[in-house]
Design a protein around this motif. Structure first.
Motif, PDB file in Angstrom:
ATOM      1  N   LYS A  95       0.669  -1.184   0.007  1.00  0.00           N
ATOM      2  CA  LYS A  95      -0.057  -0.123   0.022  1.00  0.00           C
ATOM      3  C   LYS A  95       0.772   1.196   0.035  1.00  0.00           C
ATOM      4  CE  LYS A  95      -3.741   2.533   2.596  1.00  0.00           C
ATOM      5  NZ  LYS A  95      -4.503   2.313   3.686  1.00  0.00           N
ATOM      6  N   ASP A  96       1.882   1.265   0.837  1.00  0.00           N
ATOM      7  CA  ASP A  96       2.886   2.634   0.817  1.00  0.00           C
ATOM      8  C   ASP A  96       3.685   2.618  -0.274  1.00  0.00           C
ATOM      9  OD1 ASP A  96       1.869   2.846   3.590  1.00  0.00           O
ATOM     10  OD2 ASP A  96       3.560   1.977   4.326  1.00  0.00           O
ATOM     11  N   LYS A  97       4.006   1.575  -0.836  1.00  0.00           N
ATOM     12  CA  LYS A  97       5.067   1.676  -2.003  1.00  0.00           C
ATOM     13  C   LYS A  97       4.178   2.066  -3.218  1.00  0.00           C
ATOM     14  CE  LYS A  97       8.462  -1.174  -2.605  1.00  0.00           C
ATOM     15  NZ  LYS A  97       9.401  -2.321  -2.722  1.00  0.00           N
ATOM     16  N   LEU A  98       2.806   1.509  -3.519  1.00  0.00           N
ATOM     17  CA  LEU A  98       2.188   1.937  -4.578  1.00  0.00           C
ATOM     18  C   LEU A  98       1.743   3.336  -4.584  1.00  0.00           C
ATOM     19  CD1 LEU A  98       0.719   0.156  -6.866  1.00  0.00           C
ATOM     20  CD2 LEU A  98      -1.117  -0.044  -5.401  1.00  0.00           C
ATOM     21  N   HIS A  99       1.290   3.641  -3.451  1.00  0.00           N
ATOM     22  CA  HIS A  99       0.850   5.337  -3.242  1.00  0.00           C
ATOM     23  C   HIS A  99       1.998   6.211  -3.498  1.00  0.00           C
ATOM     24  CE1 HIS A  99      -3.411   5.051  -1.917  1.00  0.00           C
ATOM     25  NE2 HIS A  99      -3.008   3.798  -1.611  1.00  0.00           N
ATOM     26  N   GLN A 100       3.106   5.914  -3.067  1.00  0.00           N
ATOM     27  CA  GLN A 100       4.589   6.501  -3.109  1.00  0.00           C
ATOM     28  C   GLN A 100       4.694   6.625  -4.664  1.00  0.00           C
ATOM     29  OE1 GLN A 100       7.543   5.087  -0.420  1.00  0.00           O
ATOM     30  NE2 GLN A 100       6.192   5.347   1.046  1.00  0.00           N
ATOM     31  N   ALA A 101       4.696   5.576  -5.352  1.00  0.00           N
ATOM     32  CA  ALA A 101       5.271   5.272  -6.878  1.00  0.00           C
ATOM     33  C   ALA A 101       4.401   6.181  -7.627  1.00  0.00           C
ATOM     34  CB  ALA A 101       4.986   4.116  -7.183  1.00  0.00           C
ATOM     35  N   VAL A 102       3.200   6.261  -7.390  1.00  0.00           N
ATOM     36  CA  VAL A 102       2.157   7.248  -8.413  1.00  0.00           C
ATOM     37  C   VAL A 102       2.671   8.777  -8.109  1.00  0.00           C
ATOM     38  CG1 VAL A 102       0.499   5.243  -8.528  1.00  0.00           C
ATOM     39  CG2 VAL A 102       0.138   7.072  -6.669  1.00  0.00           C
ATOM     40  N   GLU A 103       2.973   8.989  -6.847  1.00  0.00           N
ATOM     41  CA  GLU A 103       3.363  10.271  -6.810  1.00  0.00           C
ATOM     42  C   GLU A 103       4.657  11.019  -7.442  1.00  0.00           C
ATOM     43  OE1 GLU A 103       3.487  10.879  -2.549  1.00  0.00           O
ATOM     44  OE2 GLU A 103       1.557  10.396  -2.352  1.00  0.00           O
ATOM     45  N   LYS A 104       5.427   9.574  -7.766  1.00  0.00           N
ATOM     46  CA  LYS A 104       6.896   9.954  -8.340  1.00  0.00           C
ATOM     47  C   LYS A 104       7.115   9.427 -10.026  1.00  0.00           C
ATOM     48  CE  LYS A 104       8.795   9.479  -3.680  1.00  0.00           C
ATOM     49  NZ  LYS A 104       9.813   8.624  -2.875  1.00  0.00           N
ATOM     50  N   GLY A 105       5.880   9.376 -10.407  1.00  0.00           N
ATOM     51  CA  GLY A 105       5.914   9.194 -11.914  1.00  0.00           C
ATOM     52  C   GLY A 105       5.327   7.754 -12.469  1.00  0.00           C
ATOM     53  N   GLN A 106       4.953   6.984 -11.547  1.00  0.00           N
ATOM     54  CA  GLN A 106       4.536   5.683 -12.036  1.00  0.00           C
ATOM     55  C   GLN A 106       3.016   5.817 -12.601  1.00  0.00           C
ATOM     56  OE1 GLN A 106       5.649   2.075 -10.519  1.00  0.00           O
ATOM     57  NE2 GLN A 106       3.750   1.020 -10.687  1.00  0.00           N
ATOM     58  N   THR A 107       2.441   5.564 -13.766  1.00  0.00           N
ATOM     59  CA  THR A 107       1.410   5.759 -14.242  1.00  0.00           C
ATOM     60  C   THR A 107       0.467   4.702 -14.415  1.00  0.00           C
ATOM     61  OG1 THR A 107       2.111   5.852 -16.469  1.00  0.00           O
ATOM     62  CG2 THR A 107       2.019   7.714 -15.376  1.00  0.00           C
ATOM     63  N   ALA A 108       0.790   3.490 -13.954  1.00  0.00           N
ATOM     64  CA  ALA A 108      -0.263   2.212 -13.891  1.00  0.00           C
ATOM     65  C   ALA A 108       0.130   1.501 -12.805  1.00  0.00           C
ATOM     66  CB  ALA A 108       0.087   1.199 -15.141  1.00  0.00           C
ATOM     67  N   LEU A 109      -1.139   0.705 -12.205  1.00  0.00           N
ATOM     68  CA  LEU A 109      -0.944   0.061 -10.946  1.00  0.00           C
ATOM     69  C   LEU A 109      -0.449  -1.495 -11.239  1.00  0.00           C
ATOM     70  CD1 LEU A 109      -4.453   0.955  -9.504  1.00  0.00           C
ATOM     71  CD2 LEU A 109      -2.350   2.271  -9.446  1.00  0.00           C
ATOM     72  N   SER A 110       0.756  -1.466 -11.095  1.00  0.00           N
ATOM     73  CA  SER A 110       1.601  -3.124 -11.312  1.00  0.00           C
ATOM     74  C   SER A 110       2.200  -3.447  -9.937  1.00  0.00           C
ATOM     75  CB  SER A 110       2.627  -2.676 -12.243  1.00  0.00           C
ATOM     76  OG  SER A 110       3.189  -3.836 -12.990  1.00  0.00           O
ATOM     77  N   PHE A 111       2.056  -4.868  -9.760  1.00  0.00           N
ATOM     78  CA  PHE A 111       2.640  -5.331  -8.657  1.00  0.00           C
ATOM     79  C   PHE A 111       2.476  -6.801  -8.877  1.00  0.00           C
ATOM     80  CE2 PHE A 111      -1.558  -3.886  -7.756  1.00  0.00           C
ATOM     81  CZ  PHE A 111      -2.503  -4.649  -7.258  1.00  0.00           C
ATOM     82  N   GLU A 112       3.211  -7.430  -7.686  1.00  0.00           N
ATOM     83  CA  GLU A 112       3.146  -9.030  -7.859  1.00  0.00           C
ATOM     84  C   GLU A 112       1.735  -9.553  -7.054  1.00  0.00           C
ATOM     85  OE1 GLU A 112       5.338 -10.887  -9.174  1.00  0.00           O
ATOM     86  OE2 GLU A 112       7.159  -9.694  -9.306  1.00  0.00           O
ATOM     87  N   VAL A 113       1.241 -10.372  -7.504  1.00  0.00           N
ATOM     88  CA  VAL A 113      -0.102 -10.724  -6.706  1.00  0.00           C
ATOM     89  C   VAL A 113       0.324 -12.067  -5.799  1.00  0.00           C
ATOM     90  CG1 VAL A 113      -2.219 -11.807  -7.056  1.00  0.00           C
ATOM     91  CG2 VAL A 113      -1.413 -10.069  -8.882  1.00  0.00           C
ATOM     92  N   SER A 114       0.121 -11.862  -4.621  1.00  0.00           N
ATOM     93  CA  SER A 114       0.089 -13.123  -3.917  1.00  0.00           C
ATOM     94  C   SER A 114      -1.027 -13.361  -3.025  1.00  0.00           C
ATOM     95  CB  SER A 114       1.240 -12.535  -2.498  1.00  0.00           C
ATOM     96  OG  SER A 114       0.852 -11.499  -1.773  1.00  0.00           O
ATOM     97  N   LYS A 115      -1.182 -14.508  -2.217  1.00  0.00           N
ATOM     98  CA  LYS A 115      -2.435 -14.785  -1.678  1.00  0.00           C
ATOM     99  C   LYS A 115      -2.452 -14.034  -0.533  1.00  0.00           C
ATOM    100  CE  LYS A 115      -1.829 -19.861  -2.893  1.00  0.00           C
ATOM    101  NZ  LYS A 115      -1.577 -21.406  -2.282  1.00  0.00           N
ATOM    102  N   ALA A 116      -1.974 -13.224  -0.023  1.00  0.00           N
ATOM    103  CA  ALA A 116      -1.968 -12.339   1.241  1.00  0.00           C
ATOM    104  C   ALA A 116      -2.871 -11.283   0.866  1.00  0.00           C
ATOM    105  CB  ALA A 116      -0.484 -11.717   1.810  1.00  0.00           C
ATOM    106  N   LEU A 117      -3.216 -11.199  -0.349  1.00  0.00           N
ATOM    107  CA  LEU A 117      -4.131  -9.905  -0.732  1.00  0.00           C
ATOM    108  C   LEU A 117      -5.320 -10.380  -0.656  1.00  0.00           C
ATOM    109  CD1 LEU A 117      -2.300  -8.914  -4.245  1.00  0.00           C
ATOM    110  CD2 LEU A 117      -2.094  -7.732  -1.835  1.00  0.00           C
TER     111      LEU A 117
END
Length: 626
Positions: A95-117
């Motif tokens: 959650k933290d890294k995703l929100h920080q990334a879009v503030e710093k130039g990331q323009t798509a939601l991309s991440f590894e998918v795990s069962k924890a989600l």
């Protein structure tokens, strides 16, 4: 000469024949054919491309066969998405890294998918927040696609979610070495049902990265993409899904390797193939443009000298953007050993630089019209189409995986790549050339398959396509060297018997230092040796049993034979090498006098070093036991 006369001066027009004459002069009379090269795709690259190589191409992107892109104004109106795939340990970190990334130039939601989600209802909702309303997804959900789509369907504004949350069961089969038609059929049903609540989300992924990471060439990747895409297209059509609806659900993923022009031509050729296939099915023009997600290759990355990976990834990202992708992930330079905040930031900023500083989002099809690029694109598309037809003639993508034919084809290309790396015909900076023996590296993290089909019913065992890296064999040699160093207390070394004066032996001494460094071996360098006695004294003072004669050809004839023969009689347990390759008629004498092997530019560096290091380690282990 007056200014007016100077202004009126012109350069005479030159023809290709004129260029060839000058080129042959530079080659000192040798044929210009020497400047041609053959790629792993069996494509002959010429040293010069001219108007004679011009191909008929669309006048603008978005037209005809889509080689120049799917949008008329390219990235000016439809910018590519920076889709850096975020890794994490806990969902809180994601959650933290995703929100920080879009503030710093990331323009798509991309991440590894795990069962924890999906362990608790609402976790994914909490992580994403309002981001899906602004940013598209770029997710390869693999075997967890059903759970992901189910959680996403409950997200507020689900019908407005865009991007892709895809899966390619066939690439998973190839990676795990298990094929389950039951899983495939269930997946097809899931894709059909997902459209009801997530109408704007792409869910059918054709992922060729699995084959690329196994060593496949561009022709194979394209043929596989066409065959897999056609298979999914036909299966969904047979399930009574409309053609336009199926095409709107599909997205292709490619890994981008180190051959810049081949890789950008690969992406352009991919769009040609898909346009041709969808045209046969009767699709309207607006549905025939291929959507592409790309990632920089892990095949080309190294554990040693990892910062060079920044340059490799930058080159690959540049090729992907010029090739016309819609989503891009740039691999962090230390991804093999576990990425850091710094490396992830550098990877993301690589894309930001291409956009904001290189201004690639402002140029429409920068490669368009290049005689070289267009010729390469056309030839690549033609060869890939033939390969696609070959796969279809053998029964399609599932059948060639079941029979093992495709795996063998890919392994054959990987073997060729590996041989070129072993002989240093292909360089890996910091690994098989210019190795830095002073560096300390973090151990690499072995990435294993997720084993989604281990306990599945009705599975068929097939050959797996192993995810590999071309630098790995040399990295294994460095590990042997490091184990020896721990036991000895110093790095393993080879004695260099330097014949004659410095200027006479230095070229081959430098060559040997670089050659041996690729395996983590250092050199013990003698002073200038001009007699058998000084050579004996040098060997007496060394702990190693491996020695190499270094010198010019004249020194070899004047001193080498006498010194080598004497040393071989005096030191029966020593092993001697010769730097360079004597003429064929001279080699038997050297071998008779004690040379075990000639080490030269065309030597198999890996085999030579592997033999030496393995022998050293075995001898050390036997000594330790004794």
């Amino acid at each position: 000469m007056s200014l007016d006369d100077l202004r009126d001066q012109t350069f005479p027009l030159k023809t290709q024949d004129d260029w060839e004459v000058k080129a042959e002069e530079s080659l000192k009379g040798k044929s210009i054919e020497l400047l041609k090269s053959i790629t792993y795709e069996n494509i002959v690259l010429k040293p010069l491309y001219s108007r004679l190589d011009q191909k008929d191409v669309p006048d603008y992107p978005g037209g005809s066969d889509f080689r120049r892109g799917v949008y008329p104004l390219g990235y000016v109106t439809n910018d590519w998405r920076a889709a850096q795939r975020i890794s994490y340990v806990t969902v809180g970190e994601l959650k933290d890294k995703l929100h920080q990334a879009v503030e710093k130039g990331q323009t798509a939601l991309s991440f590894e998918v795990s069962k924890a989600l999906f362990e608790t209802k609402g976790i994914l909702d909490e992580i994403l927040g309002d981001l899906p309303a602004t940013f598209p997804f770029a997710v390869n959900s693999k075997g967890l696609q059903t759970a992901f789509l189910g959680a996403l369907a409950e997200h507020k504004g689900a019908n407005q979610v865009t991007g892709y949350v895809g899966n390619d069961p066939i690439s998973m089969f190839a990676e795990e070495g298990m094929l389950s038609e039951d899983f495939l059929n269930e997946w097809l049903e899931e894709v059909k049902h997902a459209n009801e609540k997530l109408p704007n989300l792409r869910t059918v992924l054709i992922n060729t990265s699995t084959y690329h990471q196994g060593g496949a060439n561009a022709v194979q990747e394209l043929g596989i993409a066409a065959a897999t895409g056609t298979f999914y297209l036909q299966q969904l059509l047979d399930s009574e899904v409309k053609l336009e609806e199926v095409l709107s659900k599909m997205i292709f993923q490619f890994s981008i390797g180190s051959n810049f022009f081949m890789e950008l031509a690969k992406l352009r050729a991919a769009r040609i193939l898909w346009d041709k296939i969808t045209k046969v099915y009767g699709a309207k023009v607006k549905y025939r443009g291929m959507q592409i997600a790309a990632e920089t290759s892990s095949l080309t990355k190294t554990v040693y000298d990892p910062h060079v990976n920044i340059l490799r990834a930058g080159n690959e990202a540049f090729a992907a953007v010029v090739g016309g992708v819609q989503y891009l992930h740039v691999t962090a330079f230390d991804d093999i050993s576990g990425s850091s905040h710094l490396s992830e930031r550098i990877a993301r900023n690589t894309q930001n630089i291409l956009k904001e500083e290189a201004h690639l989002q402002k140029v429409v099809d920068p490669a368009g019209g290049s005689w070289y690029v267009e010729a390469l694109t056309t030839e690549l598309a033609e060869k890939a189409w033939q390969y696609f037809q070959q796969i279809e003639a053998k029964g399609g993508i599932l059948e060639v995986l079941k029979s093992g034919w495709l795996q063998d084809e890919i392994f054959s290309v990987y073997t060729e790549r590996k041989q070129d790396i072993f002989t240093r015909k292909q360089s890996i900076i910091g690994t098989n050339v210019y190795a830095n023996l002073a560096e300390a590296v973090a151990p690499d993290i072995e990435k294993t398959s997720d084993n989604y089909f281990r306990y599945a019913s009705s599975t068929i065992k097939i050959k797996a396509i192993t995810n590999t890296r071309i630098s790995k064999p040399f990295e294994e040699l460095r590990k042997i060297s490091e184990r020896i160093e721990v036991k000895l207390g110093n790095k393993p070394e080879i004695g260099m018997i330097c014949l004659g004066e410095l200027k006479q032996y230095k070229p081959r001494l430098d060559f040997m230092k670089g050659f041996l460094a690729a395996g983590g071996l250092t050199v013990a360098e003698s002073d200038s040796i001009t007699s058998l006695e000084t050579a004996k004294q040098f060997i007496f003072n060394q702990d190693t049993k491996y020695f190499c004669l270094c010198g010019g050809n004249d020194q070899y004839e004047l001193l080498g034979h006498e010194i080598l023969a004497g040393l071989n009689q005096e030191f029966l347990d020593r092993i001697f090498y010769l730097a360079g390759l004597p003429e064929n008629e001279q080699q038997p004498q050297w071998i008779k006098e004690g040379v075990k092997q000639f080490i030269h530019l065309k030597s198999n560096c890996y085999e030579v070093l592997s033999t030496i290091l393995t022998d050293m380690e075995v001898a050390l282990d036997e000594f330790t036991k004794a």
